[in-house]
Design a protein around this motif. Structure first.
Motif, short mmCIF file in Angstrom:
data_model
loop_
_atom_site.label_atom_id
_atom_site.label_comp_id
_atom_site.label_asym_id
_atom_site.label_seq_id
_atom_site.Cartn_x
_atom_site.Cartn_y
_atom_site.Cartn_z
N VAL A 4 0.84 -1.20 0.00
CA VAL A 4 0.00 0.00 0.00
C VAL A 4 0.87 1.25 0.00
CG1 VAL A 4 -1.61 1.36 1.40
CG2 VAL A 4 -2.02 -1.08 1.04
N ALA A 5 1.92 1.25 0.82
CA ALA A 5 2.83 2.41 0.85
C ALA A 5 3.49 2.62 -0.50
CB ALA A 5 3.88 2.22 1.95
N LEU A 6 3.91 1.55 -1.14
CA LEU A 6 4.53 1.67 -2.46
C LEU A 6 3.53 2.19 -3.49
CD1 LEU A 6 6.96 1.19 -4.31
CD2 LEU A 6 6.16 -1.16 -4.59
N ALA A 7 2.31 1.68 -3.45
CA ALA A 7 1.29 2.14 -4.39
C ALA A 7 0.98 3.63 -4.17
CB ALA A 7 0.02 1.30 -4.23
N THR A 9 7.54 13.07 -14.73
CA THR A 9 8.55 12.24 -14.07
C THR A 9 8.58 10.89 -14.75
OG1 THR A 9 8.06 13.31 -11.97
CG2 THR A 9 9.24 11.23 -11.87
N GLN A 10 9.77 10.46 -15.08
CA GLN A 10 9.92 9.13 -15.63
C GLN A 10 9.86 8.15 -14.47
OE1 GLN A 10 10.04 8.27 -18.79
NE2 GLN A 10 9.84 10.41 -19.41
N ILE A 11 8.82 7.34 -14.41
CA ILE A 11 8.65 6.40 -13.31
C ILE A 11 9.88 5.50 -13.18
CG2 ILE A 11 7.26 4.50 -12.41
CD1 ILE A 11 5.88 7.18 -12.22
N GLY A 12 10.47 5.13 -14.29
CA GLY A 12 11.65 4.28 -14.27
C GLY A 12 12.84 4.92 -13.58
N GLU A 58 1.58 9.23 -5.97
CA GLU A 58 2.00 10.62 -5.73
C GLU A 58 2.99 11.08 -6.79
OE1 GLU A 58 3.51 10.73 -1.76
OE2 GLU A 58 1.56 10.32 -0.86
N VAL A 59 3.95 10.23 -7.11
CA VAL A 59 4.97 10.60 -8.10
C VAL A 59 4.34 10.78 -9.47
CG1 VAL A 59 7.00 9.74 -9.34
CG2 VAL A 59 6.91 9.60 -6.86
#
Length: 95
Positions: free
Chosen positions: A63-66, A79-82, A71-72
């Motif tokens: 959940v924290a990662l999601a 922002t490039q997620i990679g 947010e990013v």
């Protein structure tokens, strides 16, 4: 040395017969067979609790990662997620 405690258990006849047969087959006393069965059940219950605790921890981390990825990716800048991940696909190198 720990002081021993005693308990009395009452078993239905079919269960008592099964326990008696198992004790004879294994070469243990009826009492030791009952103690072994109780010890094994406690061990299983403890492992089950630990497993559930670890699953809850993993759920919290997912959940924290999601939330972080959400947010990013919601930021107005592209922002490039990679670029936020230290692991890279391809040659196996990590940043």
């Amino acid at each position: 040395m720990t002081s021993l405690k005693s308990i009395t258990i009452k078993l239905e006849p079919p269960l008592m017969e099964a326990l008696s047969r198992a004790a004879v087959t294994s070469g243990l006393t009826l009492e030791q067979m009952a103690v072994d069965a109780i010890e094994q059940q406690f061990e299983v219950a403890l492992r089950h609790r630990v497993l559930l605790s670890r699953l809850e921890q993993m759920d919290e981390h997912i959940v924290a990662l999601a939330e972080f990825v959400g947010e990013v990716s919601a930021q107005p800048t592209e922002t490039q997620i990679g670029s936020i991940c230290r692991f890279r696909s391809g040659d196996g190198d990590s940043a």
